[in-house]
Scaffold this motif. Structure first.
Motif, PDB file in Angstrom:
ATOM      1  N   LEU A   1      -2.713  29.323 -43.752  1.00  0.00           N
ATOM      2  CA  LEU A   1      -3.935  28.935 -43.017  1.00  0.00           C
ATOM      3  C   LEU A   1      -3.845  29.314 -41.545  1.00  0.00           C
ATOM      4  O   LEU A   1      -4.818  29.783 -40.965  1.00  0.00           O
ATOM      5  N   THR A   2      -2.682  29.075 -40.936  1.00  0.00           N
ATOM      6  CA  THR A   2      -2.539  29.305 -39.492  1.00  0.00           C
ATOM      7  C   THR A   2      -1.791  30.599 -39.192  1.00  0.00           C
ATOM      8  O   THR A   2      -1.723  31.020 -38.033  1.00  0.00           O
ATOM      9  N   ARG A   3      -1.186  31.209 -40.215  1.00  0.00           N
ATOM     10  CA  ARG A   3      -0.351  32.406 -40.051  1.00  0.00           C
ATOM     11  C   ARG A   3       0.811  32.150 -39.085  1.00  0.00           C
ATOM     12  O   ARG A   3       1.203  33.027 -38.329  1.00  0.00           O
ATOM     13  N   SER A   4       1.331  30.924 -39.110  1.00  0.00           N
ATOM     14  CA  SER A   4       2.502  30.645 -38.270  1.00  0.00           C
ATOM     15  C   SER A   4       3.419  29.655 -38.974  1.00  0.00           C
ATOM     16  O   SER A   4       3.011  28.987 -39.929  1.00  0.00           O
ATOM     17  N   LYS A   5       4.661  29.616 -38.489  1.00  0.00           N
ATOM     18  CA  LYS A   5       5.598  28.633 -39.023  1.00  0.00           C
ATOM     19  C   LYS A   5       5.281  27.301 -38.360  1.00  0.00           C
ATOM     20  O   LYS A   5       5.560  27.122 -37.177  1.00  0.00           O
ATOM     21  N   ASP A   6       4.696  26.385 -39.113  1.00  0.00           N
ATOM     22  CA  ASP A   6       4.291  25.089 -38.559  1.00  0.00           C
ATOM     23  C   ASP A   6       5.316  24.022 -38.925  1.00  0.00           C
ATOM     24  O   ASP A   6       5.910  24.075 -40.003  1.00  0.00           O
ATOM     25  N   LEU A   7       5.448  23.050 -38.038  1.00  0.00           N
ATOM     26  CA  LEU A   7       6.351  21.932 -38.313  1.00  0.00           C
ATOM     27  C   LEU A   7       5.761  21.099 -39.441  1.00  0.00           C
ATOM     28  O   LEU A   7       4.599  20.690 -39.390  1.00  0.00           O
ATOM     29  N   PHE A   8       6.546  20.885 -40.471  1.00  0.00           N
ATOM     30  CA  PHE A   8       6.082  20.066 -41.588  1.00  0.00           C
ATOM     31  C   PHE A   8       6.452  18.619 -41.293  1.00  0.00           C
ATOM     32  O   PHE A   8       7.605  18.219 -41.379  1.00  0.00           O
ATOM     33  N   GLU A   9       5.441  17.830 -40.916  1.00  0.00           N
ATOM     34  CA  GLU A   9       5.681  16.422 -40.573  1.00  0.00           C
ATOM     35  C   GLU A   9       6.062  15.675 -41.843  1.00  0.00           C
ATOM     36  O   GLU A   9       5.364  15.757 -42.845  1.00  0.00           O
ATOM     37  N   PRO A  10       7.154  14.921 -41.803  1.00  0.00           N
ATOM     38  CA  PRO A  10       7.581  14.230 -43.022  1.00  0.00           C
ATOM     39  C   PRO A  10       6.585  13.155 -43.463  1.00  0.00           C
ATOM     40  O   PRO A  10       6.094  12.386 -42.639  1.00  0.00           O
ATOM     41  N   VAL A  11       6.271  13.157 -44.726  1.00  0.00           N
ATOM     42  CA  VAL A  11       5.446  12.113 -45.340  1.00  0.00           C
ATOM     43  C   VAL A  11       6.129  11.758 -46.650  1.00  0.00           C
ATOM     44  O   VAL A  11       6.960  12.514 -47.143  1.00  0.00           O
ATOM     45  N   ASN A  12       5.798  10.617 -47.204  1.00  0.00           N
ATOM     46  CA  ASN A  12       6.429  10.220 -48.459  1.00  0.00           C
ATOM     47  C   ASN A  12       5.412   9.496 -49.347  1.00  0.00           C
ATOM     48  O   ASN A  12       4.889   8.485 -48.924  1.00  0.00           O
ATOM     49  N   PRO A  13       5.093   9.992 -50.514  1.00  0.00           N
ATOM     50  CA  PRO A  13       5.608  11.233 -51.075  1.00  0.00           C
ATOM     51  C   PRO A  13       4.874  12.454 -50.520  1.00  0.00           C
ATOM     52  O   PRO A  13       3.783  12.320 -49.980  1.00  0.00           O
ATOM     53  N   VAL A  14       5.511  13.595 -50.665  1.00  0.00           N
ATOM     54  CA  VAL A  14       4.868  14.868 -50.341  1.00  0.00           C
ATOM     55  C   VAL A  14       4.099  15.309 -51.586  1.00  0.00           C
ATOM     56  O   VAL A  14       4.691  15.454 -52.653  1.00  0.00           O
ATOM     57  N   THR A  15       2.789  15.483 -51.450  1.00  0.00           N
ATOM     58  CA  THR A  15       2.029  15.940 -52.614  1.00  0.00           C
ATOM     59  C   THR A  15       2.017  17.464 -52.633  1.00  0.00           C
ATOM     60  O   THR A  15       1.706  18.116 -51.643  1.00  0.00           O
TER      61      THR A  15
ATOM     62  N   HIS B   1      14.745  20.687 -50.964  1.00  0.00           N
ATOM     63  CA  HIS B   1      14.961  20.549 -49.525  1.00  0.00           C
ATOM     64  C   HIS B   1      14.298  19.266 -48.994  1.00  0.00           C
ATOM     65  O   HIS B   1      14.896  18.512 -48.235  1.00  0.00           O
ATOM     66  N   VAL B   2      13.067  19.048 -49.437  1.00  0.00           N
ATOM     67  CA  VAL B   2      12.350  17.842 -49.010  1.00  0.00           C
ATOM     68  C   VAL B   2      13.084  16.593 -49.523  1.00  0.00           C
ATOM     69  O   VAL B   2      13.260  15.610 -48.790  1.00  0.00           O
ATOM     70  N   ALA B   3      13.556  16.657 -50.772  1.00  0.00           N
ATOM     71  CA  ALA B   3      14.278  15.509 -51.343  1.00  0.00           C
ATOM     72  C   ALA B   3      15.580  15.248 -50.580  1.00  0.00           C
ATOM     73  O   ALA B   3      15.963  14.097 -50.357  1.00  0.00           O
ATOM     74  N   HIS B   4      16.232  16.315 -50.165  1.00  0.00           N
ATOM     75  CA  HIS B   4      17.475  16.164 -49.399  1.00  0.00           C
ATOM     76  C   HIS B   4      17.208  15.373 -48.118  1.00  0.00           C
ATOM     77  O   HIS B   4      18.066  14.642 -47.629  1.00  0.00           O
ATOM     78  N   HIS B   5      16.009  15.549 -47.567  1.00  0.00           N
ATOM     79  CA  HIS B   5      15.655  14.828 -46.342  1.00  0.00           C
ATOM     80  C   HIS B   5      15.044  13.462 -46.654  1.00  0.00           C
ATOM     81  O   HIS B   5      14.439  12.832 -45.782  1.00  0.00           O
ATOM     82  N   GLY B   6      15.122  13.030 -47.897  1.00  0.00           N
ATOM     83  CA  GLY B   6      14.772  11.652 -48.219  1.00  0.00           C
ATOM     84  C   GLY B   6      13.346  11.403 -48.661  1.00  0.00           C
ATOM     85  O   GLY B   6      12.958  10.250 -48.858  1.00  0.00           O
ATOM     86  N   ALA B   7      12.534  12.442 -48.823  1.00  0.00           N
ATOM     87  CA  ALA B   7      11.154  12.203 -49.270  1.00  0.00           C
ATOM     88  C   ALA B   7      11.028  12.550 -50.757  1.00  0.00           C
ATOM     89  O   ALA B   7      11.737  13.409 -51.271  1.00  0.00           O
ATOM     90  N   ARG B   8      10.124  11.886 -51.405  1.00  0.00           N
ATOM     91  CA  ARG B   8       9.862  12.172 -52.810  1.00  0.00           C
ATOM     92  C   ARG B   8       8.781  13.247 -52.864  1.00  0.00           C
ATOM     93  O   ARG B   8       7.878  13.263 -52.028  1.00  0.00           O
ATOM     94  N   VAL B   9       8.886  14.136 -53.843  1.00  0.00           N
ATOM     95  CA  VAL B   9       7.848  15.157 -54.014  1.00  0.00           C
ATOM     96  C   VAL B   9       7.035  14.806 -55.247  1.00  0.00           C
ATOM     97  O   VAL B   9       7.591  14.612 -56.324  1.00  0.00           O
ATOM     98  N   ASP B  10       5.742  14.662 -55.069  1.00  0.00           N
ATOM     99  CA  ASP B  10       4.862  14.424 -56.209  1.00  0.00           C
ATOM    100  C   ASP B  10       4.226  15.773 -56.552  1.00  0.00           C
ATOM    101  O   ASP B  10       3.314  16.236 -55.872  1.00  0.00           O
TER     102      ASP B  10
END
Ligand SMILES: [Zn+2]
Length: 409
Positions: free
Chosen positions: A9-23, A52-61
Protein backbone atom coordinates in the motif's frame (compact mmCIF):
# COMPACT_ATOMS: atom_id res chain seq x y z
CA UNK A 1 8.86 -6.30 18.33
CA UNK A 2 10.51 -3.96 15.84
CA UNK A 3 9.39 -5.72 12.71
CA UNK A 4 9.51 -3.63 9.57
CA UNK A 5 7.42 -5.11 6.82
CA UNK A 6 7.22 -3.97 3.22
CA UNK A 7 3.68 -2.77 2.68
CA UNK A 8 2.48 -2.76 -0.93
CA UNK A 9 0.00 0.00 0.00
CA UNK A 10 2.74 2.47 0.96
CA UNK A 11 5.64 0.93 -1.03
CA UNK A 12 7.82 1.20 2.06
CA UNK A 13 9.03 -0.89 4.96
CA UNK A 14 6.58 0.16 7.68
CA UNK A 15 6.87 -0.55 11.38
CA UNK A 16 4.45 -3.31 12.26
CA UNK A 17 2.90 -2.20 15.55
CA UNK A 18 2.37 -5.23 17.77
CA UNK A 19 -1.23 -6.27 18.32
CA UNK A 20 -2.62 -9.48 19.76
CA UNK A 21 -3.90 -11.42 17.99
CA UNK A 22 -2.52 -10.46 14.60
CA UNK A 23 -5.22 -11.16 12.03
CA UNK A 24 -3.78 -12.61 8.83
CA UNK A 25 -5.71 -13.45 5.67
CA UNK A 26 -3.90 -15.09 2.77
CA UNK A 27 -5.48 -15.94 -0.58
CA UNK A 28 -5.38 -19.69 -0.96
CA UNK A 29 -5.38 -22.23 -3.75
CA UNK A 30 -7.88 -23.22 -6.41
CA UNK A 31 -8.00 -26.99 -5.90
CA UNK A 32 -7.76 -28.51 -9.37
CA UNK A 33 -4.10 -29.49 -9.47
CA UNK A 34 -1.20 -30.48 -7.23
CA UNK A 35 0.68 -27.90 -5.14
CA UNK A 36 3.51 -26.36 -7.14
CA UNK A 37 6.62 -24.58 -6.01
CA UNK A 38 5.07 -21.12 -6.42
CA UNK A 39 2.36 -22.03 -3.90
CA UNK A 40 4.97 -23.46 -1.55
CA UNK A 41 7.02 -20.27 -1.69
CA UNK A 42 4.06 -18.01 -0.95
CA UNK A 43 2.67 -20.02 1.96
CA UNK A 44 6.15 -20.62 3.38
CA UNK A 45 6.69 -16.85 3.69
CA UNK A 46 3.54 -16.49 5.76
CA UNK A 47 4.68 -19.43 7.89
CA UNK A 48 7.91 -17.51 8.59
CA UNK A 49 5.93 -14.35 9.33
CA UNK A 50 3.66 -16.31 11.72
CA UNK A 51 6.64 -17.85 13.51
CA UNK A 52 8.34 -14.47 13.81
CA UNK A 53 5.27 -12.78 15.27
CA UNK A 54 4.76 -15.72 17.65
CA UNK A 55 8.38 -15.49 18.76
CA UNK A 56 7.62 -11.93 19.84
CA UNK A 57 4.69 -13.15 21.92
CA UNK A 58 1.66 -12.41 19.75
CA UNK A 59 -0.85 -14.94 18.53
CA UNK A 60 -1.58 -15.10 14.81
CA UNK A 61 -5.18 -15.65 13.80
CA UNK A 62 -4.62 -17.00 10.30
CA UNK A 63 -7.28 -17.73 7.69
CA UNK A 64 -6.61 -19.02 4.18
CA UNK A 65 -9.49 -19.46 1.75
CA UNK A 66 -9.97 -22.14 -0.87
CA UNK A 67 -11.46 -21.06 -4.21
CA UNK A 68 -13.44 -24.21 -4.90
CA UNK A 69 -15.61 -22.80 -7.69
CA UNK A 70 -14.27 -20.63 -10.54
CA UNK A 71 -13.57 -20.77 -14.29
CA UNK A 72 -10.42 -22.87 -14.01
CA UNK A 73 -11.86 -25.57 -11.76
CA UNK A 74 -15.03 -25.83 -13.83
CA UNK A 75 -12.94 -26.17 -16.98
CA UNK A 76 -10.89 -28.96 -15.40
CA UNK A 77 -14.08 -30.66 -14.20
CA UNK A 78 -15.45 -30.62 -17.77
CA UNK A 79 -12.17 -32.00 -19.18
CA UNK A 80 -11.89 -34.83 -16.69
CA UNK A 81 -15.57 -35.70 -16.32
CA UNK A 82 -15.32 -35.31 -12.54
CA UNK A 83 -17.55 -32.91 -10.61
CA UNK A 84 -15.99 -29.70 -9.28
CA UNK A 85 -16.85 -30.95 -5.78
CA UNK A 86 -14.90 -34.17 -6.21
CA UNK A 87 -11.98 -32.29 -7.74
CA UNK A 88 -12.05 -29.90 -4.79
CA UNK A 89 -12.13 -32.67 -2.18
CA UNK A 90 -9.27 -34.50 -3.82
CA UNK A 91 -6.93 -31.55 -4.34
CA UNK A 92 -7.67 -29.91 -1.01
CA UNK A 93 -6.60 -33.21 0.59
CA UNK A 94 -3.39 -33.21 -1.44
CA UNK A 95 -2.71 -29.55 -0.68
CA UNK A 96 -3.06 -30.04 3.08
CA UNK A 97 -0.76 -33.08 2.95
CA UNK A 98 1.85 -31.12 0.99
CA UNK A 99 1.90 -28.13 3.32
CA UNK A 100 2.05 -30.44 6.35
CA UNK A 101 5.01 -32.27 4.77
CA UNK A 102 6.71 -28.89 4.37
CA UNK A 103 6.07 -28.23 8.06
CA UNK A 104 3.89 -25.13 7.52
CA UNK A 105 1.98 -24.03 10.60
CA UNK A 106 -1.71 -24.64 9.85
CA UNK A 107 -4.18 -21.79 9.47
CA UNK A 108 -7.05 -21.62 11.97
CA UNK A 109 -9.46 -22.17 9.08
CA UNK A 110 -9.36 -23.03 5.38
CA UNK A 111 -12.88 -21.97 4.39
CA UNK A 112 -14.18 -23.04 1.01
CA UNK A 113 -15.84 -20.32 -1.05
CA UNK A 114 -18.93 -22.46 -1.59
CA UNK A 115 -19.44 -22.66 2.18
CA UNK A 116 -20.22 -18.92 2.36
CA UNK A 117 -22.49 -18.21 -0.63
CA UNK A 118 -25.09 -16.62 1.68
CA UNK A 119 -22.53 -14.22 3.15
CA UNK A 120 -21.44 -13.21 -0.36
CA UNK A 121 -25.04 -12.65 -1.42
CA UNK A 122 -25.63 -10.49 1.64
CA UNK A 123 -22.66 -8.27 0.70
CA UNK A 124 -23.86 -8.04 -2.91
CA UNK A 125 -27.36 -7.08 -1.71
CA UNK A 126 -25.90 -4.25 0.37
CA UNK A 127 -23.64 -3.06 -2.43
CA UNK A 128 -26.65 -2.94 -4.77
CA UNK A 129 -28.69 -1.09 -2.15
CA UNK A 130 -26.00 1.56 -1.73
CA UNK A 131 -25.41 2.03 -5.46
CA UNK A 132 -21.98 0.38 -5.52
CA UNK A 133 -23.25 -2.31 -7.85
CA UNK A 134 -25.78 -2.85 -10.67
CA UNK A 135 -27.54 -5.87 -12.07
CA UNK A 136 -28.00 -6.74 -15.74
CA UNK A 137 -29.70 -9.94 -16.93
CA UNK A 138 -28.72 -11.99 -13.90
CA UNK A 139 -25.14 -10.67 -13.69
CA UNK A 140 -24.13 -8.21 -10.97
CA UNK A 141 -21.19 -5.84 -11.53
CA UNK A 142 -19.27 -3.65 -9.11
CA UNK A 143 -19.40 0.03 -10.10
CA UNK A 144 -15.73 0.98 -10.00
CA UNK A 145 -16.24 4.71 -10.52
CA UNK A 146 -17.96 4.93 -7.12
CA UNK A 147 -14.53 4.37 -5.52
CA UNK A 148 -12.34 7.38 -6.21
CA UNK A 149 -9.29 5.57 -4.83
CA UNK A 150 -9.69 2.45 -6.98
CA UNK A 151 -6.15 1.55 -8.04
CA UNK A 152 -4.36 2.86 -4.94
CA UNK A 153 -2.83 -0.54 -4.15
CA UNK A 154 -1.52 -1.41 -7.63
CA UNK A 155 -0.89 2.22 -8.69
CA UNK A 156 -1.52 1.14 -12.26
CA UNK A 157 -2.65 3.74 -14.77
CA UNK A 158 -6.07 3.05 -16.20
CA UNK A 159 -4.84 1.85 -19.60
CA UNK A 160 -2.60 -0.74 -17.93
CA UNK A 161 -5.46 -1.91 -15.74
CA UNK A 162 -7.51 -2.44 -18.86
CA UNK A 163 -4.79 -4.62 -20.35
CA UNK A 164 -4.50 -6.75 -17.23
CA UNK A 165 -8.25 -7.08 -17.07
CA UNK A 166 -8.27 -8.14 -20.71
CA UNK A 167 -5.76 -10.92 -20.16
CA UNK A 168 -7.37 -12.11 -16.95
CA UNK A 169 -11.02 -12.08 -17.86
CA UNK A 170 -11.44 -11.55 -21.57
CA UNK A 171 -15.03 -12.66 -21.41
CA UNK A 172 -16.13 -9.66 -19.44
CA UNK A 173 -13.81 -6.73 -20.20
CA UNK A 174 -15.50 -6.08 -23.52
CA UNK A 175 -18.99 -6.74 -22.22
CA UNK A 176 -20.98 -3.83 -23.73
CA UNK A 177 -23.53 -4.01 -20.92
CA UNK A 178 -20.97 -2.71 -18.39
CA UNK A 179 -20.97 0.99 -17.51
CA UNK A 180 -17.16 0.95 -17.36
CA UNK A 181 -14.86 -1.76 -18.78
CA UNK A 182 -13.13 -1.95 -15.37
CA UNK A 183 -16.35 -2.92 -13.58
CA UNK A 184 -15.96 -6.46 -12.31
CA UNK A 185 -18.29 -9.36 -11.70
CA UNK A 186 -19.78 -9.92 -8.24
CA UNK A 187 -22.37 -12.48 -9.31
CA UNK A 188 -22.43 -14.38 -12.56
CA UNK A 189 -25.40 -16.05 -14.16
CA UNK A 190 -24.50 -19.74 -14.52
CA UNK A 191 -24.09 -21.28 -17.95
CA UNK A 192 -26.17 -24.42 -18.59
CA UNK A 193 -24.83 -27.47 -16.73
CA UNK A 194 -22.67 -25.28 -14.46
CA UNK A 195 -23.17 -25.39 -10.70
CA UNK A 196 -25.51 -22.65 -9.55
CA UNK A 197 -27.05 -21.23 -6.43
CA UNK A 198 -30.43 -19.53 -6.10
CA UNK A 199 -30.19 -15.78 -5.66
CA UNK A 200 -32.36 -12.66 -5.88
CA UNK A 201 -30.77 -12.14 -9.33
CA UNK A 202 -31.49 -15.65 -10.59
CA UNK A 203 -29.44 -18.84 -10.44
CA UNK A 204 -25.73 -18.19 -10.62
CA UNK A 205 -22.41 -18.30 -8.83
CA UNK A 206 -20.16 -15.75 -7.18
CA UNK A 207 -17.39 -13.90 -9.00
CA UNK A 208 -13.88 -14.65 -7.78
CA UNK A 209 -13.07 -11.43 -5.88
CA UNK A 210 -16.17 -11.36 -3.67
CA UNK A 211 -15.27 -14.56 -1.82
CA UNK A 212 -12.23 -13.05 -0.13
CA UNK A 213 -14.11 -9.96 1.05
CA UNK A 214 -16.86 -12.20 2.43
CA UNK A 215 -14.56 -14.73 4.09
CA UNK A 216 -12.26 -12.12 5.62
CA UNK A 217 -15.28 -10.33 7.07
CA UNK A 218 -16.88 -13.55 8.31
CA UNK A 219 -13.75 -15.08 9.85
CA UNK A 220 -11.64 -12.09 10.90
CA UNK A 221 -13.84 -9.00 10.99
CA UNK A 222 -14.22 -5.76 8.99
CA UNK A 223 -10.54 -4.80 9.22
CA UNK A 224 -7.51 -7.05 9.23
CA UNK A 225 -3.88 -6.52 10.15
CA UNK A 226 -2.14 -8.30 7.27
CA UNK A 227 -3.49 -9.45 3.93
CA UNK A 228 -1.19 -11.57 1.82
CA UNK A 229 -0.86 -13.47 -1.41
CA UNK A 230 1.23 -13.90 -4.51
CA UNK A 231 2.39 -10.76 -6.31
CA UNK A 232 0.19 -11.65 -9.31
CA UNK A 233 -2.88 -10.94 -7.16
CA UNK A 234 -2.25 -7.22 -6.58
CA UNK A 235 -4.33 -6.32 -9.60
CA UNK A 236 -7.12 -7.03 -10.11
CA UNK A 237 -7.89 -9.38 -7.23
CA UNK A 238 -6.69 -7.39 -4.23
CA UNK A 239 -7.67 -4.04 -5.70
CA UNK A 240 -11.20 -5.37 -6.13
CA UNK A 241 -11.25 -6.82 -2.61
CA UNK A 242 -10.40 -3.39 -1.18
CA UNK A 243 -13.16 -1.71 -3.20
CA UNK A 244 -15.84 -4.21 -2.15
CA UNK A 245 -14.83 -4.48 1.49
CA UNK A 246 -14.47 -0.76 2.15
CA UNK A 247 -17.73 -0.03 0.29
CA UNK A 248 -19.69 -2.53 2.34
CA UNK A 249 -18.20 -1.94 5.80
CA UNK A 250 -17.46 1.79 5.50
CA UNK A 251 -14.21 1.01 7.34
CA UNK A 252 -10.85 2.08 6.04
CA UNK A 253 -8.38 0.53 5.52
CA UNK A 254 -9.64 -2.99 4.88
CA UNK A 255 -6.10 -4.28 5.58
CA UNK A 256 -3.33 -2.30 7.32
CA UNK A 257 -0.56 -4.23 5.58
CA UNK A 258 -0.51 -5.86 2.16
CA UNK A 259 2.30 -8.38 1.77
CA UNK A 260 3.04 -9.93 -1.63
CA UNK A 261 5.39 -12.77 -2.44
CA UNK A 262 7.14 -12.81 -5.81
CA UNK A 263 6.86 -15.67 -8.27
CA UNK A 264 9.04 -18.73 -8.83
CA UNK A 265 10.55 -18.95 -12.32
CA UNK A 266 11.96 -21.80 -14.38
CA UNK A 267 14.58 -20.78 -16.95
CA UNK A 268 13.55 -17.16 -16.51
CA UNK A 269 9.85 -17.83 -17.18
CA UNK A 270 7.00 -17.86 -14.70
CA UNK A 271 5.92 -21.41 -13.85
CA UNK A 272 2.75 -22.10 -15.74
CA UNK A 273 0.74 -25.04 -16.86
CA UNK A 274 0.59 -23.91 -20.45
CA UNK A 275 4.39 -23.91 -20.70
CA UNK A 276 4.62 -27.28 -18.96
CA UNK A 277 7.38 -26.04 -16.64
CA UNK A 278 5.71 -26.76 -13.31
CA UNK A 279 7.59 -28.27 -10.39
CA UNK A 280 5.43 -29.97 -7.79
CA UNK A 281 6.13 -30.05 -4.06
CA UNK A 282 5.38 -33.74 -3.63
CA UNK A 283 7.77 -34.73 -6.42
CA UNK A 284 10.60 -32.75 -4.83
CA UNK A 285 9.86 -34.17 -1.39
CA UNK A 286 10.38 -37.66 -2.82
CA UNK A 287 14.00 -36.74 -3.40
CA UNK A 288 14.83 -33.97 -0.94
CA UNK A 289 14.05 -33.23 2.69
CA UNK A 290 11.59 -30.53 3.69
CA UNK A 291 14.49 -28.70 5.37
CA UNK A 292 16.46 -28.58 2.11
CA UNK A 293 13.43 -27.28 0.23
CA UNK A 294 12.82 -24.62 2.89
CA UNK A 295 16.43 -23.47 2.75
CA UNK A 296 16.28 -23.38 -1.04
CA UNK A 297 13.14 -21.22 -1.08
CA UNK A 298 14.15 -18.96 1.81
CA UNK A 299 17.57 -18.17 0.37
CA UNK A 300 15.93 -15.70 -1.99
CA UNK A 301 14.18 -12.77 -0.34
CA UNK A 302 10.41 -13.02 -0.84
CA UNK A 303 10.20 -9.78 -2.84
CA UNK A 304 12.66 -11.02 -5.46
CA UNK A 305 11.61 -13.53 -8.14
CA UNK A 306 13.17 -16.91 -7.42
CA UNK A 307 14.82 -18.85 -10.24
CA UNK A 308 14.45 -22.49 -9.38
CA UNK A 309 17.62 -24.51 -9.87
CA UNK A 310 17.72 -28.14 -8.80
CA UNK A 311 21.52 -28.39 -8.25
CA UNK A 312 21.13 -25.46 -5.83
CA UNK A 313 18.42 -27.41 -3.98
CA UNK A 314 20.74 -30.45 -3.84
CA UNK A 315 23.43 -28.30 -2.18
CA UNK A 316 20.91 -27.17 0.43
CA UNK A 317 20.52 -30.82 1.40
CA UNK A 318 24.17 -30.88 2.45
CA UNK A 319 23.75 -27.67 4.41
CA UNK A 320 20.60 -29.00 6.11
CA UNK A 321 22.60 -32.08 7.16
CA UNK A 322 25.41 -29.93 8.51
CA UNK A 323 22.97 -27.86 10.58
CA UNK A 324 21.26 -31.02 11.90
CA UNK A 325 24.66 -32.52 12.85
CA UNK A 326 25.71 -29.36 14.65
CA UNK A 327 22.39 -29.26 16.51
CA UNK A 328 22.85 -32.81 17.75
CA UNK A 329 26.45 -32.30 18.90
CA UNK A 330 26.65 -33.68 22.43
CA UNK A 331 27.68 -31.15 25.10
CA UNK A 332 27.24 -31.33 28.87
CA UNK A 333 27.75 -28.10 30.76
CA UNK A 334 25.34 -25.20 30.84
CA UNK A 335 26.80 -21.72 30.77
CA UNK A 336 25.52 -18.28 29.91
CA UNK A 337 26.14 -17.28 26.32
CA UNK A 338 29.18 -15.12 25.86
CA UNK A 339 29.12 -11.65 24.40
CA UNK A 340 29.96 -12.88 20.93
CA UNK A 341 26.99 -15.21 20.90
CA UNK A 342 24.70 -12.41 22.11
CA UNK A 343 25.77 -10.45 19.02
CA UNK A 344 24.94 -13.40 16.79
CA UNK A 345 21.47 -13.72 18.34
CA UNK A 346 20.87 -9.98 17.92
CA UNK A 347 21.97 -10.15 14.29
CA UNK A 348 19.55 -13.00 13.60
CA UNK A 349 16.67 -11.05 15.16
CA UNK A 350 17.59 -7.96 13.19
CA UNK A 351 17.62 -9.92 9.95
CA UNK A 352 14.07 -11.20 10.41
CA UNK A 353 12.90 -7.84 11.74
CA UNK A 354 14.15 -6.28 8.52
CA UNK A 355 11.26 -7.32 6.27
CA UNK A 356 11.89 -11.02 6.95
CA UNK A 357 15.38 -11.11 5.51
CA UNK A 358 15.63 -14.90 5.47
CA UNK A 359 18.73 -15.06 3.21
CA UNK A 360 20.67 -13.13 5.88
CA UNK A 361 19.14 -15.20 8.71
CA UNK A 362 20.17 -18.44 7.00
CA UNK A 363 23.67 -17.12 6.48
CA UNK A 364 23.94 -16.47 10.23
CA UNK A 365 22.55 -19.94 11.00
CA UNK A 366 25.01 -21.55 8.63
CA UNK A 367 28.00 -19.70 10.13
CA UNK A 368 26.89 -20.67 13.62
CA UNK A 369 26.64 -24.34 12.58
CA UNK A 370 30.14 -24.23 11.14
CA UNK A 371 31.52 -22.65 14.30
CA UNK A 372 29.86 -25.32 16.48
CA UNK A 373 31.27 -28.08 14.33
CA UNK A 374 34.77 -26.62 14.57
CA UNK A 375 34.62 -25.79 18.29
CA UNK A 376 32.83 -28.90 19.54
CA UNK A 377 35.52 -29.44 22.17
CA UNK A 378 34.85 -26.08 23.79
CA UNK A 379 31.78 -27.19 25.71
CA UNK A 380 30.99 -23.86 27.30
CA UNK A 381 30.77 -22.16 23.93
CA UNK A 382 29.09 -25.11 22.23
CA UNK A 383 26.25 -25.37 24.74
CA UNK A 384 25.01 -21.79 24.27
CA UNK A 385 25.66 -21.89 20.56
CA UNK A 386 23.71 -25.10 20.16
CA UNK A 387 20.74 -23.62 22.00
CA UNK A 388 20.84 -20.60 19.74
CA UNK A 389 21.12 -22.86 16.71
CA UNK A 390 18.03 -24.82 17.72
CA UNK A 391 16.11 -21.61 18.30
CA UNK A 392 17.12 -20.15 14.91
CA UNK A 393 16.21 -23.40 13.19
CA UNK A 394 12.78 -23.52 14.73
CA UNK A 395 12.14 -19.90 13.73
CA UNK A 396 12.89 -20.89 10.15
CA UNK A 397 10.73 -24.00 10.56
CA UNK A 398 13.57 -26.48 10.08
CA UNK A 399 12.83 -29.91 11.51
CA UNK A 400 16.52 -30.90 11.95
CA UNK A 401 15.90 -34.57 11.29
CA UNK A 402 19.17 -36.45 11.78
CA UNK A 403 20.75 -37.32 8.42
CA UNK A 404 19.68 -40.75 7.22
CA UNK A 405 16.33 -40.78 9.06
CA UNK A 406 13.18 -41.23 6.93
CA UNK A 407 12.10 -37.59 7.16
CA UNK A 408 15.64 -36.30 6.81
CA UNK A 409 16.54 -37.98 3.54
ZN1 LIG B 1 -8.31 -13.65 -2.41
Amino acid sequence: MALRLFNTLTRSKDLFEPVNPVTLYVCGVTPYDTTHLGHARTYLQFDILGRHVAHHGARVDYVQNITDVDESILKRARETGVSYRELGDRFIGIYLEDVAALGLLPARAYPRATGSIEQMQEIIRRLLGDGFAYEIEGDVFFRVNRRSDFGRLSRLPRDEMLQVEATQDGSTVDDPRKEDPLDFVLWKRSAPAEPSWASPWGPGRPGWHIECSALALQYLGPQIDIHGGGSDLVYPHHECEIAQSEAVTGRHPFARFWVHVEMVRMDGEKMSKSDGNMVFVRDLLQRYSADALRLCLLRTHYRTPLDFDEPFLARQEEIASMIARAASTKVRSAATPDAELADVIAAFDEALDDDLDTPRAIQILEELSASITSSAKDERLAYGARRALRSFSSRLGLQLAPPGSPSGR
